[in-house]
Scaffold this motif. Structure first.
Motif, PDB file in Angstrom:
ATOM      1  N   THR A   1       0.849  -1.189   0.000  1.00 47.35           N
ATOM      2  CA  THR A   1       0.000   0.000   0.000  1.00 47.35           C
ATOM      3  C   THR A   1       0.880   1.232   0.000  1.00 47.35           C
ATOM      4  O   THR A   1       1.982   1.225   0.564  1.00 47.35           O
ATOM      5  CB  THR A   1      -0.948   0.044   1.218  1.00 47.35           C
ATOM      6  OG1 THR A   1      -0.157   0.058   2.409  1.00 47.35           O
ATOM      7  CG2 THR A   1      -1.877  -1.144   1.248  1.00 47.35           C
TER       8      THR A   1
ATOM      9  N   SER B   1       0.383   5.598   0.139  1.00 48.35           N
ATOM     10  CA  SER B   1      -0.483   6.769   0.215  1.00 48.35           C
ATOM     11  C   SER B   1       0.378   8.010   0.030  1.00 48.35           C
ATOM     12  O   SER B   1       1.382   8.173   0.723  1.00 48.35           O
ATOM     13  CB  SER B   1      -1.204   6.804   1.573  1.00 48.35           C
ATOM     14  OG  SER B   1      -2.069   7.919   1.643  1.00 48.35           O
TER      15      SER B   1
ATOM     16  N   SER C   1      -5.326   6.981  -8.198  1.00 44.60           N
ATOM     17  CA  SER C   1      -5.627   6.010  -7.152  1.00 44.60           C
ATOM     18  C   SER C   1      -6.190   4.734  -7.778  1.00 44.60           C
ATOM     19  O   SER C   1      -7.177   4.775  -8.516  1.00 44.60           O
ATOM     20  CB  SER C   1      -6.638   6.588  -6.158  1.00 44.60           C
ATOM     21  OG  SER C   1      -6.111   7.722  -5.495  1.00 44.60           O
TER      22      SER C   1
ATOM     23  N   THR D   1      -1.680  -0.972  -3.696  1.00 43.32           N
ATOM     24  CA  THR D   1      -2.830  -0.080  -3.661  1.00 43.32           C
ATOM     25  C   THR D   1      -2.339   1.337  -3.435  1.00 43.32           C
ATOM     26  O   THR D   1      -1.818   1.656  -2.363  1.00 43.32           O
ATOM     27  CB  THR D   1      -3.800  -0.484  -2.537  1.00 43.32           C
ATOM     28  OG1 THR D   1      -4.235  -1.819  -2.758  1.00 43.32           O
ATOM     29  CG2 THR D   1      -5.005   0.450  -2.526  1.00 43.32           C
ATOM     30  N   LEU D   2      -2.478   2.164  -4.457  1.00 41.04           N
ATOM     31  CA  LEU D   2      -2.037   3.561  -4.383  1.00 41.04           C
ATOM     32  C   LEU D   2      -3.230   4.451  -4.083  1.00 41.04           C
ATOM     33  O   LEU D   2      -4.254   4.393  -4.769  1.00 41.04           O
ATOM     34  CB  LEU D   2      -1.394   3.987  -5.697  1.00 41.04           C
ATOM     35  CG  LEU D   2      -1.021   5.473  -5.820  1.00 41.04           C
ATOM     36  CD1 LEU D   2       0.045   5.851  -4.792  1.00 41.04           C
ATOM     37  CD2 LEU D   2      -0.553   5.807  -7.233  1.00 41.04           C
ATOM     38  N   THR D   3      -3.079   5.269  -3.074  1.00 43.97           N
ATOM     39  CA  THR D   3      -4.098   6.250  -2.729  1.00 43.97           C
ATOM     40  C   THR D   3      -3.475   7.628  -2.823  1.00 43.97           C
ATOM     41  O   THR D   3      -2.451   7.891  -2.185  1.00 43.97           O
ATOM     42  CB  THR D   3      -4.641   6.030  -1.302  1.00 43.97           C
ATOM     43  OG1 THR D   3      -5.165   4.699  -1.200  1.00 43.97           O
ATOM     44  CG2 THR D   3      -5.736   7.033  -0.981  1.00 43.97           C
TER      45      THR D   3
ATOM     46  N   LYS E   1      -4.157  11.406  -2.043  1.00 48.09           N
ATOM     47  CA  LYS E   1      -5.044  12.254  -1.252  1.00 48.09           C
ATOM     48  C   LYS E   1      -5.085  13.662  -1.829  1.00 48.09           C
ATOM     49  O   LYS E   1      -4.040  14.251  -2.073  1.00 48.09           O
ATOM     50  CB  LYS E   1      -4.559  12.301   0.193  1.00 48.09           C
ATOM     51  CG  LYS E   1      -4.534  10.956   0.882  1.00 48.09           C
ATOM     52  CD  LYS E   1      -3.985  11.091   2.295  1.00 48.09           C
ATOM     53  CE  LYS E   1      -3.914   9.748   2.993  1.00 48.09           C
ATOM     54  NZ  LYS E   1      -3.324   9.874   4.358  1.00 48.09           N
TER      55      LYS E   1
ATOM     56  N   GLN F   1       0.363  12.431  -1.125  1.00 51.84           N
ATOM     57  CA  GLN F   1      -0.408  13.652  -1.281  1.00 51.84           C
ATOM     58  C   GLN F   1      -0.420  14.031  -2.754  1.00 51.84           C
ATOM     59  O   GLN F   1       0.567  13.808  -3.480  1.00 51.84           O
ATOM     60  CB  GLN F   1       0.243  14.763  -0.454  1.00 51.84           C
ATOM     61  CG  GLN F   1      -0.689  15.834   0.040  1.00 51.84           C
ATOM     62  CD  GLN F   1      -1.707  15.348   1.046  1.00 51.84           C
ATOM     63  OE1 GLN F   1      -1.425  14.485   1.880  1.00 51.84           O
ATOM     64  NE2 GLN F   1      -2.909  15.877   0.960  1.00 51.84           N
TER      65      GLN F   1
END
Lengths: 113, 117
Positions: A10, A12, A85, A108-110, A112, A14
């Motif tokens: 994973t 995450s 994402s 899993t790339l998020t 934000k 900005q």
């Protein structure tokens, strides 16, 4: 057979930051390394690939690097946007083994906002 | 790029029934096709290699009698989930490789969402 490991599982970031996903492979005969983006409930979509005779390839905000000696390749996404994402998979294949590709476990790339 | 279709895109069935999923390469011939199963938030799990004109090759742990594969032509492979049960509910995806210039590119079907009640 081929073994592909992918890290991180994973990630995450900005919006506007860069994202890097790394994969290693075991079979020196592998010569084709695609990256796929998969959105929920849809098929994996090829976003970029690299062949073993090339060390780096870039397509707008996406780049892939390959180090054949170390048997690893990486996906770089710059200026990330929320629509980036998704789940990203790396893969490796050769011109033998009946066309089989070996996939990493996915990242899993998020992004934000 | 090459096109692979898959049908149906979604199926809901009762426990105990059999479900057939078709995978077609529309603009190229594929002597080999691959079938994957994908559970939520997991990677693609290769189930079997479909070989035109011969028996499929199954990955370890995949039941041959449960997941019947037929590759009757150079453009069509079918996966039949026999006597489906709720634990068979998953996203099934096929792919077909096309080798060009010594490089093996995979083309994926759109997937089939199977829900077994």
């Amino acid at each position: 057979g081929e073994n592909v490991e992918q890290h991180p599982s994973t990630l995450s970031v900005q919006e506007g930051d860069s994202a890097v996903i790394k994969c290693t492979y075991s079979d020196s005969a592998s010569n084709y390394f695609p990256w796929y983006k998969q959105e929920l409930g849809k098929r994996p979509q090829l976003i970029i690939d690299i062949r073993s005779n090339v060390g780096e390839k870039k397509d707008q905000r996406i780049a892939v690097t390959l180090n054949k000696t170390a048997k690893h390749f990486s996906l770089h996404i710059t200026e990330t946007q929320p629509e980036d994402s998704a789940v990203y998979f790396c893969a490796a294949s050769g011109n033998t083994n009946a066309g089989k590709s070996t996939f990493g476990d996915g990242t899993t790339l998020t992004v934000k906002p | 790029g090459a096109v692979v279709s898959q049908h149906p895109s979604r199926v809901i069935c009762k426990s105990g029934t059999s479900v057939k999923i078709e995978c077609r390469s529309l603009d190229f011939q594929a002597t080999t096709m691959f079938w994957y199963r994908q559970f939520p938030k997991q990677s693609l799990m290769l189930m079997a290699t479909s070989n035109e004109g011969s028996k499929a090759t199954y990955e370890q742990g995949v039941e041959k009698d449960k997941f019947l594969i037929n590759h009757a032509s150079l453009t069509l492979s079918t996966l039949t989930v026999t006597s489906a049960h709720p634990e068979d509910s998953s996203f099934y995806i096929c792919s077909a490789p096309r080798i060009a210039g010594g490089y093996n590119e995979q083309f994926f079907g759109p997937g089939t969402r199977l829900t077994v009640l």
